[in-house]
Design an enzyme around this catalytic site. Sequence first.
Site, short mmCIF file in Angstrom:
data_model
loop_
_atom_site.label_atom_id
_atom_site.label_comp_id
_atom_site.label_asym_id
_atom_site.label_seq_id
_atom_site.Cartn_x
_atom_site.Cartn_y
_atom_site.Cartn_z
N ILE A 174 0.88 -1.08 0.12
CA ILE A 174 -0.20 0.16 0.03
C ILE A 174 0.80 1.26 -0.04
O ILE A 174 0.52 2.28 -0.56
CB ILE A 174 -0.99 -0.01 1.25
N ALA A 175 2.16 1.08 0.58
CA ALA A 175 2.95 2.18 0.54
C ALA A 175 3.42 2.68 -0.93
O ALA A 175 3.20 3.67 -1.05
CB ALA A 175 4.14 2.06 1.40
N SER A 232 11.89 2.53 6.49
CA SER A 232 11.77 0.95 6.60
C SER A 232 12.45 0.61 7.77
O SER A 232 13.29 1.16 8.44
CB SER A 232 12.30 0.38 5.25
N TYR A 262 11.90 3.78 11.87
CA TYR A 262 10.76 4.67 11.62
C TYR A 262 10.97 6.01 12.61
O TYR A 262 10.44 6.97 12.00
CB TYR A 262 9.52 4.04 12.24
N HIS A 312 -0.12 -0.02 14.12
CA HIS A 312 -0.66 1.46 13.81
C HIS A 312 -0.55 2.25 14.92
O HIS A 312 -0.53 3.34 14.96
CB HIS A 312 -2.13 1.27 13.12
N LYS A 342 -6.00 2.07 7.30
CA LYS A 342 -7.13 1.40 8.08
C LYS A 342 -6.69 -0.28 8.16
O LYS A 342 -5.90 -0.48 7.45
CB LYS A 342 -8.56 1.37 7.12
N ASP A 367 -9.39 -6.33 7.74
CA ASP A 367 -8.99 -6.06 6.57
C ASP A 367 -9.82 -5.36 5.50
O ASP A 367 -9.24 -4.43 4.83
CB ASP A 367 -8.08 -7.32 5.83
#
Length: 341
Positions: free
Chosen positions: A31-32, A52, A74, A95, A113, A193
């Site tokens: 998704i990144a 990363s 991070y 998250h 999400k 998911d």
Amino acid sequence: MSSEDQYLQYPKLRKFSMSKTRWGIIGTGDIAKKFAAGLSVLSDSELVAVASRARKTADTFGDSFHVGKRYSNYEALAQDPDVDVIYVSTPHSLHKENTLMCLRAGKPVLCEKPFAINAKEAEEMIVLARERKVFLMEAMWTRFFPLMVRMRQMIADGIIGEVRMLMADFGYRSEDQNLWVFNPNFGGGGLLDVGIYPLSFSHQIFGTPNQISTIPHLNRGVDEQSAAILGYEGGRMAIIASAIRTETPQVAYLLGTKGQIHIHSPWWKPKTLTLSVNGRPAELIEVPFHGNGYNYEAAEVVSCLREGRTESNTMSLDETLSIMRTMDSIRAQWKLKYPME
Ligand SMILES: NC(=O)c1ccc[n+]([C@@H]2O[C@H](COP(=O)([O-])OP(=O)(O)OC[C@H]3O[C@@H](n4cnc5c(N)ncnc54)[C@H](OP(=O)(O)O)[C@@H]3O)[C@@H](O)[C@H]2O)c1
């Protein structure tokens, strides 16, 4: 695309004579990459940093998307004074930790999400953002598509009358059960998911349900597929389904007292809908989108930041929390608890 086109596509984004909003991305997964591609079509945004767990993956990502700063942890990205806003794209179970770290560093966050594993975690994130007055939003990208903006206007205008029922699904078949989405330690399973999409859609249309009936098929500590009926005041209801081992049609219907809206597959990344108003021929309505779609949620973030808002009205933190609470209630009925809970 010219910047003029961009503003036409996303009317909320105003023209400011400011420099570009500088984005950082935490995590370099699927998704990144899509988000980075989405950002590239926004003329007022710039991807300046990526982090990363390993230098090599940061470099590979950095090379692919022309990102100048690459970090092998991070925290370093969160501390970078040249980053204006951070997109958190790690697995669900990280998250909370990743978002809190960014907020503590004073950085606005767009968090993938599901916002968190459960409502307790989500509340902690929201409390900190509000205490520090730092922007925070769940990356529920579906809400920001031009077609969804149009659909909300149709509902508000009463074109299909009172919406009485909603049906929506999101299921796909994964053959690789070694993925983290099958692992309870990462908050795996279909509901968190992809079930969150029809659930979030239901929340947007009807608000918080007062009744929930649901059945899952659980395997190895996660839900492989499930269905739920959510009940609301006045007998309105949403019928939703999700799966990670079964492909489903991925369509959405809004059924009203005067007609129907059918959002075509894949409804969560929509381009076309059929509007059927009683007594009139059905009308196919096309509302195309630019880029890969992730640009619209990013544009919302930029718009909020430039207007000094710490929350989005379209995806508010109160609503995110309410969605997390509904997912908690659904999982409580299934007696599905993750190891970290
Ligand atoms: N909005 C959407 O359309 C959409 C679509 C797919 C997924 N998502 C959401 O985005 C999040 C990430 O999904 P994804 O499909 O991108 O997953 P993914 O391909 O597995 O990528 C996740 C990334 O998180 C980082 N990470 C940190 N700790 C990890 C660990 N212990 N195990 C695995 N990865 C770890 C890794 O980046 P580094 O190695 O660089 O640290 C990894 O590449 C999920 O919450 C998912 O629900 C959203």
